[in-house]
Design an enzyme around this catalytic site. Structure first.
Site, PDB file in Angstrom:
ATOM      1  N   LYS A 281      77.540  20.337 -35.552  1.00 13.47           N
ATOM      2  CA  LYS A 281      76.336  19.116 -35.016  1.00 13.47           C
ATOM      3  C   LYS A 281      76.925  18.468 -33.904  1.00 13.47           C
ATOM      4  O   LYS A 281      76.399  17.782 -33.269  1.00 13.47           O
ATOM      5  CB  LYS A 281      76.067  18.140 -36.342  1.00 13.47           C
ATOM      6  CG  LYS A 281      75.160  18.871 -37.337  1.00 13.47           C
ATOM      7  CD  LYS A 281      73.780  19.154 -36.850  1.00 13.47           C
ATOM      8  CE  LYS A 281      72.767  19.504 -37.729  1.00 13.47           C
ATOM      9  NZ  LYS A 281      71.258  19.740 -37.410  1.00 13.47           N
TER      10      LYS A 281
ATOM     11  N   TYR B  61      79.928  22.223 -40.581  1.00 12.08           N
ATOM     12  CA  TYR B  61      78.549  21.289 -40.206  1.00 12.08           C
ATOM     13  C   TYR B  61      78.977  20.226 -39.210  1.00 12.08           C
ATOM     14  O   TYR B  61      78.240  20.474 -38.237  1.00 12.08           O
ATOM     15  CB  TYR B  61      78.082  20.568 -41.442  1.00 12.08           C
ATOM     16  CG  TYR B  61      77.030  19.828 -41.553  1.00 12.08           C
ATOM     17  CD1 TYR B  61      75.658  20.299 -41.331  1.00 12.08           C
ATOM     18  CD2 TYR B  61      77.093  18.490 -41.415  1.00 12.08           C
ATOM     19  CE1 TYR B  61      74.624  19.732 -41.154  1.00 12.08           C
ATOM     20  CE2 TYR B  61      75.752  17.638 -41.295  1.00 12.08           C
ATOM     21  CZ  TYR B  61      74.721  18.353 -41.241  1.00 12.08           C
ATOM     22  OH  TYR B  61      73.710  17.521 -41.280  1.00 12.08           O
TER      23      TYR B  61
ATOM     24  N   SER C 103      72.982  14.596 -36.909  1.00 12.05           N
ATOM     25  CA  SER C 103      73.554  13.898 -38.192  1.00 12.05           C
ATOM     26  C   SER C 103      74.502  12.855 -37.710  1.00 12.05           C
ATOM     27  O   SER C 103      75.202  12.899 -36.831  1.00 12.05           O
ATOM     28  CB  SER C 103      74.084  14.988 -38.968  1.00 12.05           C
ATOM     29  OG  SER C 103      74.691  14.545 -40.081  1.00 12.05           O
TER      30      SER C 103
ATOM     31  N   ASP D  97      64.565  33.219 -39.090  1.00  6.19           N
ATOM     32  CA  ASP D  97      65.873  32.829 -39.433  1.00  6.19           C
ATOM     33  C   ASP D  97      66.929  32.555 -38.136  1.00  6.19           C
ATOM     34  O   ASP D  97      67.289  33.191 -37.391  1.00  6.19           O
ATOM     35  CB  ASP D  97      66.316  34.121 -40.348  1.00  6.19           C
ATOM     36  CG  ASP D  97      67.784  34.208 -40.831  1.00  6.19           C
ATOM     37  OD1 ASP D  97      68.409  32.848 -40.608  1.00  6.19           O
ATOM     38  OD2 ASP D  97      68.070  34.787 -41.793  1.00  6.19           O
TER      39      ASP D  97
END
Length: 279
Positions: free
Chosen positions: A181, A177, A164, A84
């Site tokens: 990133k 996010y 990304s 995890d």
């Protein structure tokens, strides 16, 4: 990059090559976050390219064990380790496990990506922390421990981080996010610069909108998409299809291999969206 669907016109299709070239013959590889989607495609590709050993990590025991069995049947020494990535200690333990299991580690791919939606105004500290842990902190320390191991062996190596295209700004509903990133893109360049004299090449791939299982779930739960979401997505983009995991996997295998030459510190836009272009 996670998207919501817009309509458009479909023009043509294409796919990655099914031909392999033995680019990674004899290499020991860790694919972090590799039990589904892009990560699983990368694990399959590196095995097909001749990797001697592949450790795949992720949270799904069922999917991970099935993939490891598949890679074993294809001829690679493969193992699944449940990890995890919200827990950096588990992330770091995956590097140690790969070294203990295979005797060494030569190549690493950080392929995980938490894409849970959140805007600047509705992101909670808990959601932000989860994004940073999965999309930045764990990959950072996996890189660090891999580099440390390669130093100890006086060995060259290669690392590829799946980032990304959203790290360049992204949509409003991807605020945590994008923040995480973007950090990984910077860490990729920094590590590549710091360790270029060690002959450790480190690159990133800014993948765009990609047809994965997780994206299908996100389209339906976050954007109200129907079962035909992929056909509609393909029709909405200039090249007639959004990205496919096997295409990304082929590109990543190339970057991991010596066939990509001296390339290091590059964060490559793998998308049909041209950042900065205007109609």
């Amino acid at each position: 990059m996670p998207h919501s669907i817009n309509t458009g016109r479909r023009r043509h299709n294409g796919k990655a090559s099914d031909v392999t070239s033995g680019w990674l013959q004899g290499q020991a590889v860790l694919v972090s976050g590799g039990t589904q989607g892009v990560g699983a495609a990368i694990a399959r590709r590196v095995a097909a390219e001749g990797a001697e050993a592949v450790l795949v990590t992720g949270r799904s025991v069922e999917a991970g064990r099935a993939l490891a069995d598949e890679l074993q049947a294809a001829g690679a020494r493969a193992k699944f380790l449940r990890v995890d990535l919200r827990d950096v200690d588990q992330a770091r333990a995956s590097v140690a496990e790969a070294i203990a299991e295979f005797g060494r580690l030569d190549r690493v791919v950080n392929a995980a990506g938490l894409t849970t939606r959140g805007s600047m105004l509705d992101t909670t500290p808990e959601l932000f922390d989860a994004h940073v842990a999965v999309n930045l902190k764990s990959p950072f320390f996996i890189m660090a421990d891999t580099i440390r191991h390669l130093h100890e062996r006086s060995a060259s190596g290669a690392i590829v981080n799946i980032i990304s295209i959203a790290e360049r700004g992204g949509q409003s509903y991807l605020a945590p996010y994008v923040a995480a990133k973007s950090g990984l893109a910077g860490a990729t360049r920094n590590a590549a610069h710091a360790h270029r004299w060690d002959k450790i090449r480190i690159n990133g791939v800014n993948i765009g909108w990609t047809a994965t299982e997780a994206e299908g779930v996100a389209q339906k739960t976050a954007h109200g998409a129907t079962d035909d979401w992929l056909a509609r997505a393909d029709a909405s983009v200039p090249l007639g299809k959004i990205g496919r995991p096997n295409e990304i996997a082929e590109f990543v295998a190339f970057l991991l291999s010596d066939h990509s030459g001296v390339v290091t510190g590059s964060v490559i836009d793998w998308d049909q969206q041209v950042i900065g272009g205007q109609d």
